[in-house]
Design a protein around this motif. Sequence first.
Motif, PDB file in Angstrom:
ATOM      1  N   CYS A  45      -2.595   6.928  -2.590  1.00  0.00           N
ATOM      2  CA  CYS A  45      -4.007   6.623  -2.301  1.00  0.00           C
ATOM      3  C   CYS A  45      -4.834   7.905  -2.348  1.00  0.00           C
ATOM      4  CB  CYS A  45      -4.094   5.982  -0.922  1.00  0.00           C
ATOM      5  SG  CYS A  45      -5.789   5.718  -0.383  1.00  0.00           S
ATOM      6  N   ILE A  46      -5.965   7.863  -3.042  1.00  0.00           N
ATOM      7  CA  ILE A  46      -6.821   9.050  -3.120  1.00  0.00           C
ATOM      8  C   ILE A  46      -8.081   8.880  -2.261  1.00  0.00           C
ATOM      9  CG2 ILE A  46      -5.964   9.804  -5.376  1.00  0.00           C
ATOM     10  CD1 ILE A  46      -8.563   8.542  -6.552  1.00  0.00           C
ATOM     11  N   LYS A  47      -8.055   7.879  -1.396  1.00  0.00           N
ATOM     12  CA  LYS A  47      -9.133   7.658  -0.409  1.00  0.00           C
ATOM     13  C   LYS A  47     -10.491   7.479  -1.080  1.00  0.00           C
ATOM     14  CE  LYS A  47      -6.386  10.654   2.448  1.00  0.00           C
ATOM     15  NZ  LYS A  47      -5.637  11.541   1.593  1.00  0.00           N
ATOM     16  N   CYS A  48     -10.485   6.777  -2.175  1.00  0.00           N
ATOM     17  CA  CYS A  48     -11.746   6.569  -2.889  1.00  0.00           C
ATOM     18  C   CYS A  48     -12.579   5.478  -2.239  1.00  0.00           C
ATOM     19  CB  CYS A  48     -11.466   6.226  -4.347  1.00  0.00           C
ATOM     20  SG  CYS A  48     -10.780   4.580  -4.571  1.00  0.00           S
ATOM     21  N   MET A  49     -11.959   4.668  -1.422  1.00  0.00           N
ATOM     22  CA  MET A  49     -12.609   3.582  -0.658  1.00  0.00           C
ATOM     23  C   MET A  49     -12.982   2.376  -1.515  1.00  0.00           C
ATOM     24  SD  MET A  49     -12.797   5.388   2.202  1.00  0.00           S
ATOM     25  CE  MET A  49     -12.773   7.115   2.598  1.00  0.00           C
ATOM     26  N   ARG A  50     -12.577   2.360  -2.761  1.00  0.00           N
ATOM     27  CA  ARG A  50     -12.924   1.196  -3.584  1.00  0.00           C
ATOM     28  C   ARG A  50     -12.384  -0.108  -2.987  1.00  0.00           C
ATOM     29  NH1 ARG A  50     -11.963   1.842  -9.992  1.00  0.00           N
ATOM     30  NH2 ARG A  50     -13.234   3.660 -10.424  1.00  0.00           N
ATOM     31  N   CYS A  51     -11.124  -0.045  -2.496  1.00  0.00           N
ATOM     32  CA  CYS A  51     -10.526  -1.286  -1.967  1.00  0.00           C
ATOM     33  C   CYS A  51     -11.329  -1.807  -0.784  1.00  0.00           C
ATOM     34  CB  CYS A  51      -9.065  -1.056  -1.593  1.00  0.00           C
ATOM     35  SG  CYS A  51      -8.775   0.358  -0.521  1.00  0.00           S
ATOM     36  N   ARG A  91       0.850  -1.197   0.000  1.00  0.00           N
ATOM     37  CA  ARG A  91       0.000   0.000   0.000  1.00  0.00           C
ATOM     38  C   ARG A  91       0.879   1.238   0.000  1.00  0.00           C
ATOM     39  NH1 ARG A  91      -4.732   2.292   1.015  1.00  0.00           N
ATOM     40  NH2 ARG A  91      -5.872   0.357   1.137  1.00  0.00           N
ATOM     41  N   VAL A 127      -6.985   5.243   4.431  1.00  0.00           N
ATOM     42  CA  VAL A 127      -7.425   3.852   4.430  1.00  0.00           C
ATOM     43  C   VAL A 127      -6.256   3.002   4.895  1.00  0.00           C
ATOM     44  CG1 VAL A 127      -8.250   1.960   2.974  1.00  0.00           C
ATOM     45  CG2 VAL A 127      -9.008   4.298   2.528  1.00  0.00           C
ATOM     46  N   CYS A 171      -8.279  -0.623  -7.890  1.00  0.00           N
ATOM     47  CA  CYS A 171      -7.792   0.681  -7.414  1.00  0.00           C
ATOM     48  C   CYS A 171      -7.590   1.591  -8.631  1.00  0.00           C
ATOM     49  CB  CYS A 171      -6.470   0.490  -6.663  1.00  0.00           C
ATOM     50  SG  CYS A 171      -5.679   2.033  -6.163  1.00  0.00           S
ATOM     51  N   PRO A 172      -8.078   2.821  -8.581  1.00  0.00           N
ATOM     52  CA  PRO A 172      -7.926   3.689  -9.756  1.00  0.00           C
ATOM     53  C   PRO A 172      -6.516   4.236  -9.944  1.00  0.00           C
ATOM     54  CG  PRO A 172      -9.056   4.863  -8.000  1.00  0.00           C
ATOM     55  CD  PRO A 172      -8.880   3.448  -7.515  1.00  0.00           C
ATOM     56  N   THR A 173      -5.686   4.149  -8.889  1.00  0.00           N
ATOM     57  CA  THR A 173      -4.328   4.695  -8.939  1.00  0.00           C
ATOM     58  C   THR A 173      -3.338   3.608  -8.506  1.00  0.00           C
ATOM     59  OG1 THR A 173      -4.299   5.381  -6.631  1.00  0.00           O
ATOM     60  CG2 THR A 173      -5.268   6.939  -8.188  1.00  0.00           C
ATOM     61  N   GLY A 227      -2.347   3.242  -5.511  1.00  0.00           N
ATOM     62  CA  GLY A 227      -2.472   3.141  -4.054  1.00  0.00           C
ATOM     63  C   GLY A 227      -2.150   1.740  -3.562  1.00  0.00           C
ATOM     64  N   LEU A 228      -2.402   0.764  -4.416  1.00  0.00           N
ATOM     65  CA  LEU A 228      -2.076  -0.627  -4.087  1.00  0.00           C
ATOM     66  C   LEU A 228      -1.339  -1.232  -5.265  1.00  0.00           C
ATOM     67  CD1 LEU A 228      -5.532  -1.572  -2.594  1.00  0.00           C
ATOM     68  CD2 LEU A 228      -3.387  -1.612  -1.323  1.00  0.00           C
TER      69      LEU A 228
END
Length: 581
Positions: A148-154, A143, A178, A201-203, A205-206
């Motif tokens: 991470c853009i904190k989109c919460m998708r994960c 991670r 997150v 994840c859109p970026t 972040g992971l």
Amino acid sequence: MVTLTIDNKRVTVPEGTTIMEAARSAHIQIPHLCYLKGYNNIAACRVCCVEVENENAMVTACNSPVYENMVVHTNSPRARQTRRINVELILSQHDCKCATCVRSGNCQLQRIANDLNIINVPYPEQLPVGLRGAWTSTYPLFRDYQKCIKCMRCIQICDKMQSVHIWDIDGTGSRTTVDVSHNRVIKDSDCTLCGQCITHCPTAGLRERDDTDKVYDALANPDLIPIVQIAPAVRTAWCESFGLDPKAAPMGKMAAALRRMGFAHVYDTCFGADLTIMEEANEFLKRFTSGELKHFPMFTSCCPGWVRFLKGQFPELTGQLSTSKSPQQMFGAIAKTWLAQKLGVPAEKLFLVSIMPCLAKKAECDLPTMQTEERGKDVDVVLTTREFTRMLRADRIDPVHLDAEPLDNPMGVHTGAGTIFGATGGVMEAALRTAYWKLTGQDPDPAIFSAIRTGPALREAVYNMGGATVRCAVVSGLANARALIHDLKTGRAHYDFVEVMACPGGCSGGGGQPISIDDEERAGIRGSGLHQLDAQMKLRCSHRNPQIQALYEEYLGEPMSEKAEDLLHTDHFAWNVTECY
Ligand code: SF4
Ligand code: SF4
Ligand code: SF4
């Protein structure tokens, strides 16, 4: 039905439809970052803001339902300015070093920023610092808090698709981020390593642990003989990063590319899949006829994500797993013994790399049960499909201009049954083809198993084979697997044989596969490509693979012989999910 106007276009959709989906149905794309159909519509990023006539506030399209005569403007000056400010604010808390980012080129944030022509961020950079961040460089999942853009998708994917609940919101106010739930560090969690949070994840972040340097080192080491195996599901996915159709980039081109990189021999994990079937089908028939499966079925064990899930969530059912190793590990055990003998080299000289659609297989090859003092690790390094394609790009190898080359033998010949391992239902179908032959003495027409090839995430079928009635189920996605186990435990369902794949659609949709930010249907397309390959093959049953027959004749004896048990079966009780790293 409700009729509304979006960007001067009249649109009629069912009541309850969101603005986002109503626009999609009219081929109007509203930009978004956090939205993920069916999983995440919490309007966290606020990039999907649109202007609705006669409403004072901007409205988020992903979670606002349409109403009769609504008038929506997705690109009014106010909508455009709001979207731009929201993206700029997100960028101010994001590490924007795209040149050194693993997702550069297929990052949704990068694309939106480019599309909006944002070349300056007017807000001061505020990257998150001082977070828990106890990430070990050896763990297969990583991670990056600053991406991470904190989109919460994960969070939503792990909760809703996989029901494992690894991620949660951490901190408060502007420091909200997150992290691993319940204040744990990742290595102490029961993450299955399915990798679905990465692919959604859109970026960046992971991301997965990068093992390409280990492979480059081995390729440059004159004391090692680097060899490679290619998983079934990789063959219809590896070319996507080059914009190629799988038909334009067959396995032969992959073999040529790998030899160009420096691999001495190129083999096929489908050989390992055929071997898995020989062992697993025989094991199933033994357990089935002994009455051992009266209460609970035998579960397939070729998906290490699923094995980790079962051991972490339902340890009391560990004994129901087939003891057969996965195809990659069977391949490794045979490569470091039989193949080494055939090549006339010591096992420790062989450096075996697997190219897999999977993160969990990175962890699988590190298990204490997958290595011996004598041979070391059966599989030395696992690369995901994404890592492999990065290496191709780094070496400037263009698949378009490669001539296809044959795979090496032995262990390069496979059947259609081995090929379909990469699609959900494929392992079950392959095992049933061989079980049918064992019970009736005849090869089946594969079409009789078509009921488990396509359909919903949980498929059921009952087959009559030589007087035996076998109740089968196929399921992919771990939340679906959890529901199935619940039904088994409460007596609502009874099966003899169950295939579980952790990733929706099976390995075709694996967590190590290429990420497409435009196309959410890739798993199905890749899976049907594998079935097409199977249909074109002369040999469609694992027991007809001549090299598998030779392996048993020359080395193993018969399925489940003492030698086969030693090399090809494993003790799932011998390790714990949280003890591996
Ligand atoms: S890690 Fe990725 S998916 Fe998860 S919240 Fe961050 S950006 Fe979103
Ligand atoms: S790898 Fe799978 S189980 Fe682990 S956190 Fe991601 S989605 Fe959840
Ligand atoms: S379904 Fe395939 S890619 Fe996904 S965790 Fe299982 S083995 Fe790996």
